[in-house]
Design a protein around this motif. Structure first.
Motif, PDB file in Angstrom:
ATOM      1  N   LEU A  50       9.941  57.137  29.904  1.00 54.76           N
ATOM      2  CA  LEU A  50       8.664  56.475  29.638  1.00 54.76           C
ATOM      3  C   LEU A  50       8.677  55.790  28.269  1.00 54.76           C
ATOM      4  O   LEU A  50       8.163  54.686  28.119  1.00 54.76           O
ATOM      5  N   ALA A  51       9.278  56.425  27.290  1.00 55.34           N
ATOM      6  CA  ALA A  51       9.375  55.824  25.960  1.00 55.34           C
ATOM      7  C   ALA A  51      10.196  54.537  26.007  1.00 55.34           C
ATOM      8  O   ALA A  51       9.848  53.542  25.356  1.00 55.34           O
ATOM      9  N   ASP A  52      11.277  54.541  26.794  1.00 56.15           N
ATOM     10  CA  ASP A  52      12.099  53.338  26.942  1.00 56.15           C
ATOM     11  C   ASP A  52      11.314  52.195  27.571  1.00 56.15           C
ATOM     12  O   ASP A  52      11.594  51.024  27.321  1.00 56.15           O
ATOM     13  N   LEU A  53      10.325  52.543  28.408  1.00 55.18           N
ATOM     14  CA  LEU A  53       9.478  51.520  29.034  1.00 55.18           C
ATOM     15  C   LEU A  53       8.368  51.039  28.098  1.00 55.18           C
ATOM     16  O   LEU A  53       7.647  50.102  28.423  1.00 55.18           O
ATOM     17  N   GLY A  54       8.220  51.713  26.968  1.00 55.72           N
ATOM     18  CA  GLY A  54       7.166  51.335  26.033  1.00 55.72           C
ATOM     19  C   GLY A  54       5.828  51.989  26.319  1.00 55.72           C
ATOM     20  O   GLY A  54       4.796  51.557  25.807  1.00 55.72           O
ATOM     21  N   ILE A  55       5.848  53.034  27.141  1.00 55.56           N
ATOM     22  CA  ILE A  55       4.622  53.758  27.482  1.00 55.56           C
ATOM     23  C   ILE A  55       4.077  54.440  26.238  1.00 55.56           C
ATOM     24  O   ILE A  55       4.817  55.019  25.451  1.00 55.56           O
ATOM     25  N   ARG A  56       2.758  54.389  26.074  1.00 59.40           N
ATOM     26  CA  ARG A  56       2.114  55.081  24.955  1.00 59.40           C
ATOM     27  C   ARG A  56       1.046  56.007  25.519  1.00 59.40           C
ATOM     28  O   ARG A  56       0.339  55.656  26.447  1.00 59.40           O
ATOM     29  N   PHE A  57       0.956  57.176  24.938  1.00 60.45           N
ATOM     30  CA  PHE A  57      -0.067  58.137  25.316  1.00 60.45           C
ATOM     31  C   PHE A  57      -1.232  58.003  24.345  1.00 60.45           C
ATOM     32  O   PHE A  57      -1.029  57.879  23.135  1.00 60.45           O
ATOM     33  N   ASP A  72       4.013  59.192  18.521  1.00 58.87           N
ATOM     34  CA  ASP A  72       4.003  58.633  19.873  1.00 58.87           C
ATOM     35  C   ASP A  72       2.668  58.824  20.587  1.00 58.87           C
ATOM     36  O   ASP A  72       2.557  58.545  21.765  1.00 58.87           O
ATOM     37  N   ILE A  73       1.639  59.278  19.873  1.00 57.51           N
ATOM     38  CA  ILE A  73       0.322  59.477  20.469  1.00 57.51           C
ATOM     39  C   ILE A  73      -0.709  58.725  19.643  1.00 57.51           C
ATOM     40  O   ILE A  73      -0.714  58.798  18.419  1.00 57.51           O
ATOM     41  N   VAL A  74      -1.578  57.991  20.323  1.00 61.50           N
ATOM     42  CA  VAL A  74      -2.639  57.240  19.670  1.00 61.50           C
ATOM     43  C   VAL A  74      -3.951  57.979  19.900  1.00 61.50           C
ATOM     44  O   VAL A  74      -4.254  58.385  21.023  1.00 61.50           O
ATOM     45  N   ASP A  75      -4.736  58.172  18.846  1.00 57.60           N
ATOM     46  CA  ASP A  75      -6.060  58.773  18.956  1.00 57.60           C
ATOM     47  C   ASP A  75      -7.106  57.674  18.990  1.00 57.60           C
ATOM     48  O   ASP A  75      -7.059  56.747  18.182  1.00 57.60           O
ATOM     49  N   VAL A  76      -8.053  57.788  19.916  1.00 54.73           N
ATOM     50  CA  VAL A  76      -9.149  56.842  20.027  1.00 54.73           C
ATOM     51  C   VAL A  76     -10.447  57.634  20.041  1.00 54.73           C
ATOM     52  O   VAL A  76     -10.561  58.622  20.769  1.00 54.73           O
TER      53      VAL A  76
END
Length: 83
Positions: free
Chosen positions: A16-23, A43-47
């Motif tokens: 998933l990281a290779d695909l550019g997926i972001r959590f 690798d995790i974004v807080d919103v």
């Protein structure tokens, strides 16, 4: 690790990281823990859902705490899943 990520093993997460997926973790207004966004995980974004619009959408879509929304780059929802 957020609950939704526990479904993936190390190889899955690498793929998933290779695909550019972001959590992304979504918090209600005032609910985001203080400190570094992502709690120190790059690798995790807080919103923070300051308007409540995301919470309303999640409820309408049947997505609860720990659920997953797969959002495509063009901002169309690819799918949802319960915890």
């Amino acid at each position: 690790m957020p609950r939704s990520r526990r479904a993936f093993d190390r190889d899955d997460l690498a793929f998933l990281a290779d695909l550019g997926i972001r959590f992304v973790t979504v918090y209600p207004l005032g609910g985001r823990p203080q400190g570094k966004p992502g709690d120190g995980r790059d690798d995790i974004v807080d919103v923070e859902d300051h308007t409540g619009a995301l919470a309303r959408w999640f409820r309408k879509a049947g997505v609860r705490v720990g659920g997953v929304v797969a959002l495509r780059p063009d901002r169309f929802v690819s799918g949802t899943a319960a915890e």
